[in-house]
Design an enzyme around this catalytic site. Structure first.
Site, PDB file in Angstrom:
ATOM      1  N   CYS A  18      75.477  11.852  -8.181  1.00 24.31           N
ATOM      2  CA  CYS A  18      75.429  10.422  -8.494  1.00 24.31           C
ATOM      3  C   CYS A  18      76.285  10.167  -9.730  1.00 24.31           C
ATOM      4  CB  CYS A  18      73.984   9.926  -8.649  1.00 24.31           C
ATOM      5  SG  CYS A  18      73.050  10.643 -10.007  1.00 24.31           S
ATOM      6  N   ASN A  21      73.387  11.498 -13.154  1.00 22.69           N
ATOM      7  CA  ASN A  21      72.549  12.681 -12.905  1.00 22.69           C
ATOM      8  C   ASN A  21      71.206  12.605 -13.641  1.00 22.69           C
ATOM      9  OD1 ASN A  21      72.624  16.300 -13.391  1.00 22.69           O
ATOM     10  ND2 ASN A  21      71.914  15.179 -11.610  1.00 22.69           N
ATOM     11  N   CYS A  23      68.939   9.799 -12.398  1.00 21.07           N
ATOM     12  CA  CYS A  23      68.085   8.979 -11.519  1.00 21.07           C
ATOM     13  C   CYS A  23      68.154   9.446 -10.061  1.00 21.07           C
ATOM     14  CB  CYS A  23      68.476   7.500 -11.601  1.00 21.07           C
ATOM     15  SG  CYS A  23      68.330   6.777 -13.247  1.00 21.07           S
ATOM     16  N   ARG A  24      69.209   9.038  -9.338  1.00 23.64           N
ATOM     17  CA  ARG A  24      69.237   9.258  -7.897  1.00 23.64           C
ATOM     18  C   ARG A  24      69.375  10.721  -7.491  1.00 23.64           C
ATOM     19  NH1 ARG A  24      74.048   5.241  -6.916  1.00 23.64           N
ATOM     20  NH2 ARG A  24      74.460   6.060  -9.011  1.00 23.64           N
ATOM     21  N   SER A  25      70.397  11.410  -8.029  1.00 24.06           N
ATOM     22  CA  SER A  25      70.634  12.776  -7.536  1.00 24.06           C
ATOM     23  C   SER A  25      69.524  13.753  -7.922  1.00 24.06           C
ATOM     24  CB  SER A  25      72.018  13.290  -7.936  1.00 24.06           C
ATOM     25  OG  SER A  25      72.179  13.376  -9.321  1.00 24.06           O
ATOM     26  N   ASP A 137      72.130   1.968  -7.006  1.00 26.21           N
ATOM     27  CA  ASP A 137      71.912   2.473  -8.364  1.00 26.21           C
ATOM     28  C   ASP A 137      70.715   1.737  -8.969  1.00 26.21           C
ATOM     29  OD1 ASP A 137      72.002   3.169 -11.008  1.00 26.21           O
ATOM     30  OD2 ASP A 137      74.166   2.889 -11.203  1.00 26.21           O
TER      31      ASP A 137
HETATM   32  P1  4NP Z   1      72.156   7.654 -11.601  1.00 21.78           P
HETATM   33  O1  4NP Z   1      71.839   6.310 -12.439  1.00 21.78           O
HETATM   34  O2  4NP Z   1      73.646   7.649 -11.357  1.00 21.78           O
HETATM   35  O3  4NP Z   1      71.375   7.474 -10.359  1.00 21.78           O
HETATM   36  O4  4NP Z   1      71.709   8.802 -12.473  1.00 21.78           O
HETATM   37  C1  4NP Z   1      72.510   5.945 -13.602  1.00 21.78           C
HETATM   38  C2  4NP Z   1      72.181   6.557 -14.801  1.00 21.78           C
HETATM   39  C3  4NP Z   1      72.846   6.174 -15.954  1.00 21.78           C
HETATM   40  C4  4NP Z   1      73.812   5.183 -15.909  1.00 21.78           C
HETATM   41  C5  4NP Z   1      74.142   4.590 -14.705  1.00 21.78           C
HETATM   42  C6  4NP Z   1      73.483   4.976 -13.542  1.00 21.78           C
HETATM   43  N1  4NP Z   1      74.487   4.777 -17.089  1.00 21.78           N
HETATM   44  O5  4NP Z   1      75.261   3.818 -17.030  1.00 21.78           O
HETATM   45  O6  4NP Z   1      74.291   5.404 -18.151  1.00 21.78           O
END
Ligand code: 4NP
Length: 180
Positions: A18, A21, A23-25, A137
């Site tokens: 993702c 790294n 939240c989703r992954s 996201d």
């Molecule tokens: P992820 O979510 O890609 O599912 O881990 C996010 C985590 C952090 C951010 C964006 C999406 N960020 O902008 O810091």
């Protein structure tokens, strides 16, 4: 969809990808790892996760992601965020991107056509995707976004485990033991 063939006798390695790294992954990594153990595919399949961005390297999961996993009885505490780079193609058979942006970034880092073909969208395995192949996201939204991620990941990983079992052959017990 057909999975990329294993590259040899080593364990089949999957990377969930993702942006951050956190939240989703990591949710997808924990859920798939648990299902593989129940299916007798551990340790023939190893699951990692990574992000295309560098902002959260070394950090634990977002507490909202950790909460949805804890509610299901998983342990989210050991996760530390890592950043994807081209070296991940050296030892991963399949890179499962959460959205088109992650997909394009990983494809741009692929050293050759074979590596590029090993990057696909996780939702390509979601039988209820209905053409929407993004895992949304959840970072800027509320807890409902994390529940939605979990539901998508649950459907997609059910199908993925079936594909992996077909690709790699029947379970080998004891591997650990199946659930009671
Ligand atoms: P992820 O979510 O890609 O599912 O881990 C996010 C985590 C952090 C951010 C964006 C999406 N960020 O902008 O810091």
């Amino acid at each position: 969809m057909p999975l990329p063939l294993p590259r040899g006798d080593a364990p089949y390695r999957v990377d969930m990808l993702c942006l951050g790294n956190i939240c989703r992954s990591p949710i997808a990594q924990v859920v798939l790892t648990a299902k593989l153990a129940r299916a007798g595919l551990t340790p023939r399949v190893i699951v990692d996760s990574s992000g295309t961005g560098d902002w959260h390297i070394g950090q634990p999961m977002d507490p909202r992601a950790a909460a949805v996993l804890s509610d299901l009885g998983h342990d989210p505490t050991t996760h530390r965020a890592r950043q994807f780079d081209s070296s991940w193609f050296d030892d991963h058979d399949l890179v499962l991107a959460m959205d088109e942006s992650n997909l394009r970034r990983a494809q741009a880092l692929a050293p050759d056509d074979d590596s590029r073909r090993r990057v696909v969208l996780l939702r390509a395995f979601d039988p209820a995707a209905h053409g929407d192949l993004q895992v949304p996201d959840p970072w800027y939204g509320g807890p409902g976004g994390f529940e939605e991620v979990l539901a998508i990941v649950d459907r997609a990983t059910d199908a993925l485990v079936e594909e992996l079992a077909t690709l790699l052959g029947p379970p080998q017990w004891p591997s650990p033991q199946p659930p009671a």
